[in-house]
Design a protein around this motif. Structure first.
Motif, PDB file in Angstrom:
ATOM      1  N   ALA A  27      36.553  53.514  33.276  1.00 14.49           N
ATOM      2  CA  ALA A  27      35.840  52.401  32.616  1.00 14.49           C
ATOM      3  C   ALA A  27      36.415  51.088  33.132  1.00 14.49           C
ATOM      4  CB  ALA A  27      35.986  52.504  31.103  1.00 14.49           C
ATOM      5  N   ARG A  28      35.726  50.488  34.115  1.00 17.64           N
ATOM      6  CA  ARG A  28      36.255  49.285  34.771  1.00 17.64           C
ATOM      7  C   ARG A  28      35.253  48.148  34.713  1.00 17.64           C
ATOM      8  NH1 ARG A  28      36.738  53.141  38.361  1.00 17.64           N
ATOM      9  NH2 ARG A  28      38.637  54.254  38.489  1.00 17.64           N
ATOM     10  N   TYR A  29      35.794  46.944  34.901  1.00 18.01           N
ATOM     11  CA  TYR A  29      34.919  45.775  34.938  1.00 18.01           C
ATOM     12  C   TYR A  29      35.263  44.966  36.175  1.00 18.01           C
ATOM     13  CZ  TYR A  29      39.027  43.161  33.498  1.00 18.01           C
ATOM     14  OH  TYR A  29      40.279  42.614  33.450  1.00 18.01           O
ATOM     15  N   ILE A  30      34.306  44.133  36.556  1.00 20.85           N
ATOM     16  CA  ILE A  30      34.548  43.222  37.675  1.00 20.85           C
ATOM     17  C   ILE A  30      34.924  41.878  37.081  1.00 20.85           C
ATOM     18  CG2 ILE A  30      33.547  42.209  39.764  1.00 20.85           C
ATOM     19  CD1 ILE A  30      33.197  45.149  39.980  1.00 20.85           C
ATOM     20  N   ASP A  31      36.083  41.363  37.463  1.00 18.66           N
ATOM     21  CA  ASP A  31      36.506  40.085  36.880  1.00 18.66           C
ATOM     22  C   ASP A  31      35.858  38.913  37.622  1.00 18.66           C
ATOM     23  OD1 ASP A  31      37.949  39.567  39.181  1.00 18.66           O
ATOM     24  OD2 ASP A  31      39.886  40.129  38.316  1.00 18.66           O
ATOM     25  N   ALA A  32      36.199  37.697  37.179  1.00 19.61           N
ATOM     26  CA  ALA A  32      35.539  36.496  37.714  1.00 19.61           C
ATOM     27  C   ALA A  32      35.745  36.365  39.221  1.00 19.61           C
ATOM     28  CB  ALA A  32      36.075  35.263  36.988  1.00 19.61           C
ATOM     29  N   ASP A  33      36.849  36.936  39.740  1.00 21.92           N
ATOM     30  CA  ASP A  33      37.105  36.850  41.180  1.00 21.92           C
ATOM     31  C   ASP A  33      36.541  38.040  41.953  1.00 21.92           C
ATOM     32  OD1 ASP A  33      38.605  34.586  40.593  1.00 21.92           O
ATOM     33  OD2 ASP A  33      40.372  35.828  40.175  1.00 21.92           O
ATOM     34  N   GLY A  34      35.795  38.898  41.245  1.00 19.65           N
ATOM     35  CA  GLY A  34      35.188  40.033  41.934  1.00 19.65           C
ATOM     36  C   GLY A  34      36.098  41.247  42.044  1.00 19.65           C
ATOM     37  N   ASN A  35      37.272  41.221  41.398  1.00 22.63           N
ATOM     38  CA  ASN A  35      38.168  42.388  41.445  1.00 22.63           C
ATOM     39  C   ASN A  35      37.829  43.385  40.338  1.00 22.63           C
ATOM     40  OD1 ASN A  35      39.708  41.138  43.502  1.00 22.63           O
ATOM     41  ND2 ASN A  35      40.696  39.894  41.901  1.00 22.63           N
ATOM     42  N   GLU A  36      38.098  44.675  40.646  1.00 21.68           N
ATOM     43  CA  GLU A  36      37.829  45.709  39.654  1.00 21.68           C
ATOM     44  C   GLU A  36      39.097  46.047  38.871  1.00 21.68           C
ATOM     45  OE1 GLU A  36      34.612  48.956  40.703  1.00 21.68           O
ATOM     46  OE2 GLU A  36      36.602  49.835  40.560  1.00 21.68           O
ATOM     47  N   ASN A  37      39.004  46.076  37.546  1.00 18.22           N
ATOM     48  CA  ASN A  37      40.151  46.401  36.681  1.00 18.22           C
ATOM     49  C   ASN A  37      39.716  47.321  35.554  1.00 18.22           C
ATOM     50  OD1 ASN A  37      42.137  44.458  37.790  1.00 18.22           O
ATOM     51  ND2 ASN A  37      40.616  42.974  37.092  1.00 18.22           N
ATOM     52  N   PRO A  38      40.643  48.145  35.052  1.00 21.65           N
ATOM     53  CA  PRO A  38      40.302  48.976  33.888  1.00 21.65           C
ATOM     54  C   PRO A  38      40.277  48.135  32.607  1.00 21.65           C
ATOM     55  CG  PRO A  38      42.591  49.334  34.536  1.00 21.65           C
ATOM     56  CD  PRO A  38      42.012  48.385  35.548  1.00 21.65           C
ATOM     57  N   PHE A  39      39.388  48.490  31.673  1.00 18.67           N
ATOM     58  CA  PHE A  39      39.380  47.805  30.380  1.00 18.67           C
ATOM     59  C   PHE A  39      40.673  48.110  29.635  1.00 18.67           C
ATOM     60  CE2 PHE A  39      34.732  47.928  31.004  1.00 18.67           C
ATOM     61  CZ  PHE A  39      34.458  46.581  30.761  1.00 18.67           C
TER      62      PHE A  39
END
Ligand code: ATP
Ligand code: MG
Length: 572
Positions: free
Chosen positions: A427-439
């Motif tokens: 379950a990941r999101y793309i942050d404002a800089d376009g990077n993928e991180n887990p919630f």
């Protein structure tokens, strides 16, 4: 509701299979019936209580910004295997196979389901914070289902799951849940305490439990709290400072002497025989940690905290070693294990051992102990706090207060999960800089059915239950002493309608029973206010309004009955 039209199977005698008061009372007062171990029917009165608790839970959850959904009870094994909890939850999980022989799980909690759901749906940091909850039946094959609804194998839980982009977000979500929980449990009428707890199989970075304080018996949990600061923790997690006075004793020259202690296996036997206090002995306890034999050392008068040991060892299964393993590891029967010369096994010692001098240990030889032992005389693999903290010890937080013990029932808990599940289940999101991180996730549970029983444990007397008014099955309980008397019946139903018109829920005992039977049942069932209508009172034009708590009686003119009863209810 008419008593004759509902189903309230009260029992005259105490059921013999119930140990604690609340369990006994719920059976006797006709709230629950067991189907099989840890599985109960909720009868009409219990159903009303559950509805009321759920309503409070919903209102406060919604108010906190959480949103209700319903997830499936039936889960495929794969999501549990993916998160790694298939092994960890192990035998506590209710499992079955479908017709294609695929493994299925009856959910005991829903981190895996919610994370799989949102892994496919959430993409952006803009879609959170999000907190989704449900109120639903849960299944857990508890090792010891007991005490009625307190520890069932099937029970109702409110579970909520928060999703945020970072720890800061999680903290906000966590604090909102803590606030909501205080509101929920206070509305339910409880004296509630939030305590630090062990994260257990859930994993994560921090957790608190919400405890209803009770006298004793029904309290499954022991809490240690400091009277001087805000520190309070479940004993599973609690730590303490012990007054270690390193210089108290010199190392005596006569060291490591073998003594014959025939048949003396317990701390009491050995220390009485050697004429020393139990604090002069080091206990060596052998465990199987996922199959490996491990020795745990604590002072003779301390209890081991197996949860701390298990956390330290990071194992899944921890059990006391069976006698044959003890013999294999030490060469001696159970009761004579000791750290001196114990080869080839991991030895975990409580740090308190470091400050002990000239103590007694088992000699790894039948009927033998060693006296005059000191920490340098054996090899410890690691020091780690593994003793149970106890009342009277010093608070680890302010270093001043002495911890006090309370008995509590855990009705809810909140966990900071972190990224354990979002990483495992993608379950990941793309942050404002376009990077993928887990919630970053949190998980928040309330045991609805346990809460109902906790109220009974906290509020009862020798006659029966005394419900807090917010979660009582009815607001008023009308008792016409003789239902075949037309006047009594007419007055009773007039009051019944009057209260119902004002929006209150009312139970009227319309049975053709003796007054004594009806009063006993009313006390047992525990509705906050009883109104009795009898011919003697009616001659004087009065009825009796009785508060269940304290059974205080007030005579009220028939004409003012509804108004006065409502006033009393409002001021309860
Ligand atoms: P416990 O330590 O009592 O086993 P838990 O840590 O397993 O509880 P959670 O998984 O956090 O509990 O469940 C959330 C809430 O559900 C608990 O706070 C408790 O009120 C309730 N609960 C848990 N197990 C049971 C059970 N077997 N029967 C009834 N209620 C339960
Ligand atoms: Mg549990």
């Amino acid at each position: 509701m008419l008593w004759s039209k509902t189903f309230i199977p009260t029992l005259r005698d105490d059921p013999t299979d119930a140990v604690i008061a609340s369990h006994r009372l719920l059976l006797r007062a006709g709230y629950i019936r067991q189907l099989t171990a840890g599985v109960y029917n909720y009868l009409p009165l219990m159903q009303n209580v559950i509805h009321r608790i759920e309503k409070i839970v919903r209102e406060e959850m919604n108010d906190s910004g959480a949103v209700e959904i319903t997830m499936p009870v039936l889960h495929p094994a794969e999501i549990w295997q993916k998160s790694g909890r298939w092994e960890v939850v192990g035998r506590e999980q209710m499992r079955m196979k479908d017709r294609h022989l695929r493994d299925l799980v009856l959910g005991g909690t829903h981190e895996e389901v919610i994370t799989s759901l949102l892994a496919g749906e959430l993409q952006s940091y803009r879609q959170v914070p999000l907190n989704l909850y449900q109120i639903q039946v849960k299944f857990r094959d508890e090792k010891r289902p007991r005490f009625g609804l307190m520890r069932g194998r099937e029970f109702i839980m409110k579970d909520a799951y928060s999703f945020d982009v970072d720890i800061e977000g999680l903290k906000i979500a966590y604090n909102k849940m803590a606030d909501a929980y205080f509101k929920i449990f206070r509305r339910c009428g409880f004296d509630i305490k939030m305590v630090e707890s062990d994260v257990g199989a859930m994993g994560g970075t921090g957790a608190h439990e919400f405890m209803v304080l009770v006298e004793t018996a029904g309290g499954e949990e022991v809490i240690l709290a400091c009277p001087r600061c805000e520190y309070s923790a479940n004993v599973e997690k609690a730590t303490s400072l012990v007054m270690a006075d390193e210089s108290a004793e010199e190392i005596q020259p006569k060291k490591n002497e073998m003594v014959y202690t025939p048949g003396m296996k317990t701390v009491e036997e050995v220390t009485a025989f050697l004429r020393v206090g139990p604090e002069q002995l080091v206990k060596t306890l052998l465990y199987q940690a996922d199959g490996e034999t491990v020795a745990a050392l604590i002072r003779g008068d301390r209890d081991i905290n197996e949860i701390k040991l298990k956390n330290h060892l990071r194992c899944i299964e921890l059990e006391m070693s069976p006698p044959e393993k003890v013999i294999r590891a030490t060469g001696a029967a159970v009761g004579f294990a000791g750290p001196v010369g114990l080869k080839g096994i991991r030895i975990v010692a409580d740090p308190e051992i470091r400050s002990m001098r000239n103590f007694v240990v088992g000699a790894n030889k039948d009927d033998t102990h060693i006296v005059g032992v000191n920490p340098g005389d054996f090899q410890v693999s690691e020091y780690s706090e593994i003793r149970k903290a106890e009342a009277g010890e010093i608070c680890p937080h302010c270093n001043q207060g002495r911890l006090e013990a309370y008995s509590g029932i855990e009705v809810g808990n909140i966990f900071k999960l972190g990224t354990k599940y979002s990483e495992a289940l993608g379950a990941r999101y793309i942050d404002a800089d376009g990077n993928e991180n887990p919630f970053v996730m949190g998980s928040y549970g309330i045991g609805v059915t346990r809460t109902a029983q906790a109220a009974v444990e906290a509020f009862h007397d020798d006659k029966g239950i005394i419900w807090p008014k917010a979660i009582a099955p009815y607001d008023f309980h009308l008792v016409p002493l003789n239902i075949t008397d037309d006047e009594q019946k007419a007055v009773a139903f007039e009051i019944y309608e009057g209260l119902r018109e004002k929006g209150y829920t009312v139970l009227i005992d319309d049975r053709d029973e003796r007054p004594g039977v009806k009063f006993n049942d009313a006390d047992l069932v525990g509705v906050p206010i009883r109104i009795s209508i009898g011919s003697r009172g009616l001659k004087e034009g009065v009825i009796e309004v009785v508060r269940r708590r304290g059974l205080e009686v007030e005579k009220v003119p028939v004409k003012e009955a509804v108004k006065r009863a409502v006033e009393i209810w409002e001021n309860l």
